[in-house]
Write a protein that holds these residues in place. Structure first.
Motif, PDB file in Angstrom:
ATOM      1  N   LEU A   1      29.202  10.738 -54.544  1.00 30.78           N
ATOM      2  CA  LEU A   1      29.900  11.474 -53.670  1.00 30.78           C
ATOM      3  C   LEU A   1      29.897  12.955 -54.099  1.00 30.78           C
ATOM      4  O   LEU A   1      30.257  13.541 -55.079  1.00 30.78           O
ATOM      5  N   ALA A   2      29.560  13.713 -52.860  1.00 30.88           N
ATOM      6  CA  ALA A   2      29.454  15.243 -52.932  1.00 30.88           C
ATOM      7  C   ALA A   2      30.666  15.605 -51.965  1.00 30.88           C
ATOM      8  O   ALA A   2      30.394  15.312 -50.715  1.00 30.88           O
ATOM      9  N   PRO A   3      31.925  15.888 -52.116  1.00 38.07           N
ATOM     10  CA  PRO A   3      32.832  16.117 -51.115  1.00 38.07           C
ATOM     11  C   PRO A   3      32.471  17.315 -50.183  1.00 38.07           C
ATOM     12  O   PRO A   3      33.005  17.212 -48.794  1.00 38.07           O
ATOM     13  N   ALA A   4      31.737  18.179 -50.428  1.00 36.97           N
ATOM     14  CA  ALA A   4      31.138  19.275 -49.399  1.00 36.97           C
ATOM     15  C   ALA A   4      30.305  18.678 -48.333  1.00 36.97           C
ATOM     16  O   ALA A   4      30.549  19.035 -47.245  1.00 36.97           O
ATOM     17  N   ASN A   5      29.612  17.229 -48.543  1.00 37.76           N
ATOM     18  CA  ASN A   5      28.803  16.871 -47.672  1.00 37.76           C
ATOM     19  C   ASN A   5      29.181  15.285 -47.830  1.00 37.76           C
ATOM     20  O   ASN A   5      28.292  14.409 -48.008  1.00 37.76           O
ATOM     21  N   PRO A   6      30.703  15.017 -47.373  1.00 36.92           N
ATOM     22  CA  PRO A   6      30.696  13.254 -47.826  1.00 36.92           C
ATOM     23  C   PRO A   6      30.029  12.279 -46.766  1.00 36.92           C
ATOM     24  O   PRO A   6      29.938  11.145 -47.253  1.00 36.92           O
ATOM     25  N   ASP A   7      29.445  12.590 -45.673  1.00 36.27           N
ATOM     26  CA  ASP A   7      28.650  11.770 -44.998  1.00 36.27           C
ATOM     27  C   ASP A   7      27.142  11.892 -45.069  1.00 36.27           C
ATOM     28  O   ASP A   7      26.225  10.939 -44.772  1.00 36.27           O
ATOM     29  N   GLN A   8      26.735  12.524 -46.372  1.00 33.41           N
ATOM     30  CA  GLN A   8      25.249  12.421 -46.900  1.00 33.41           C
ATOM     31  C   GLN A   8      25.393  11.789 -48.281  1.00 33.41           C
ATOM     32  O   GLN A   8      26.102  12.037 -49.044  1.00 33.41           O
ATOM     33  N   SER A   9      24.240  10.834 -48.538  1.00 35.84           N
ATOM     34  CA  SER A   9      24.065  10.507 -49.770  1.00 35.84           C
ATOM     35  C   SER A   9      23.635  11.792 -50.832  1.00 35.84           C
ATOM     36  O   SER A   9      22.722  12.329 -50.534  1.00 35.84           O
ATOM     37  N   PRO A  10      24.084  11.782 -51.971  1.00 35.94           N
ATOM     38  CA  PRO A  10      23.788  12.823 -52.985  1.00 35.94           C
ATOM     39  C   PRO A  10      22.223  12.374 -53.437  1.00 35.94           C
ATOM     40  O   PRO A  10      21.901  11.409 -53.222  1.00 35.94           O
ATOM     41  N   PRO A  11      21.409  13.393 -53.662  1.00 37.45           N
ATOM     42  CA  PRO A  11      20.192  13.211 -54.113  1.00 37.45           C
ATOM     43  C   PRO A  11      20.176  12.402 -55.289  1.00 37.45           C
ATOM     44  O   PRO A  11      20.898  12.393 -56.102  1.00 37.45           O
ATOM     45  N   ALA A  12      18.920  11.481 -55.481  1.00 43.85           N
ATOM     46  CA  ALA A  12      18.811  10.687 -56.473  1.00 43.85           C
ATOM     47  C   ALA A  12      18.556  11.403 -57.886  1.00 43.85           C
ATOM     48  O   ALA A  12      19.086  11.197 -58.922  1.00 43.85           O
TER      49      ALA A  12
ATOM     50  N   VAL B   1      35.051  12.403 -61.996  1.00 45.16           N
ATOM     51  CA  VAL B   1      34.850  13.395 -61.107  1.00 45.16           C
ATOM     52  C   VAL B   1      34.794  14.644 -61.651  1.00 45.16           C
ATOM     53  O   VAL B   1      35.456  15.225 -62.602  1.00 45.16           O
ATOM     54  N   CYS B   2      33.866  15.576 -61.533  1.00 44.09           N
ATOM     55  CA  CYS B   2      33.641  17.147 -61.977  1.00 44.09           C
ATOM     56  C   CYS B   2      34.678  17.880 -61.485  1.00 44.09           C
ATOM     57  O   CYS B   2      34.873  17.752 -60.126  1.00 44.09           O
ATOM     58  N   SER B   3      35.485  18.760 -62.238  1.00 43.96           N
ATOM     59  CA  SER B   3      36.554  19.720 -61.662  1.00 43.96           C
ATOM     60  C   SER B   3      35.986  20.754 -60.975  1.00 43.96           C
ATOM     61  O   SER B   3      36.637  21.310 -60.316  1.00 43.96           O
ATOM     62  N   TYR B   4      34.655  21.058 -60.957  1.00 43.29           N
ATOM     63  CA  TYR B   4      34.413  22.285 -60.289  1.00 43.29           C
ATOM     64  C   TYR B   4      34.142  22.317 -58.790  1.00 43.29           C
ATOM     65  O   TYR B   4      34.707  22.630 -58.117  1.00 43.29           O
TER      66      TYR B   4
END
Length: 130
Positions: A85-96, A69-72
């Protein structure tokens, strides 16, 4: 970063095996490149020490289950270097394209060996000296 193909395509000792226990993260520098080494509980991994989102050092992050997990911004990366996982958009899959550059790592002789390129040979056999 060193551009010598012989050096890039060879194995280099980066740490002792005992220095990286499950759940730990280490920052190392090899041939002018910053690396993050981390232990996901099953295996040790070596990556470029750079989050693809904002360029933060992943070595400042932490291991959560089997992700780094990135600390930023809290982006979580699986063992293949893919953001899952991108916590700002937890319902969306991060881009490939949200992935980290990974390097080959082998554990031999109680040492961790990394190759930044494509290894042209295996790690040389080591005979113990009396």
């Amino acid at each position: 970063m060193v551009q010598d193909q012989i050096l890039l395509n060879d194995w280099h000792v980066i740490a002792r095996s005992q220095d990286l226990q499950p759940g730990t993260v280490l920052h190392k520098r090899l041939l002018g490149s910053d690396l993050v080494l981390w232990h996901n509980g099953d295996k040790v991994l070596a990556w470029q020490d750079l989050c693809p989102h904002r360029g933060a050092r992943l070595s400042l992050g932490y291991v959560n289950k089997q992700t780094l997990v990135c600390s930023y911004h809290g982006l979580a990366f699986n063992s293949e270097g893919q953001c899952i996982l991108a916590p700002a958009n937890p319902d969306q899959s991060p881009p490939a394209r949200a992935c980290v550059k990974t390097y080959q790592l082998l554990e031999r002789y109680d040492l961790l060996w990394v190759c930044l390129g494509t290894p042209k040979q295996d790690i040389a056999p080591f005979s113990e000296h009396p």
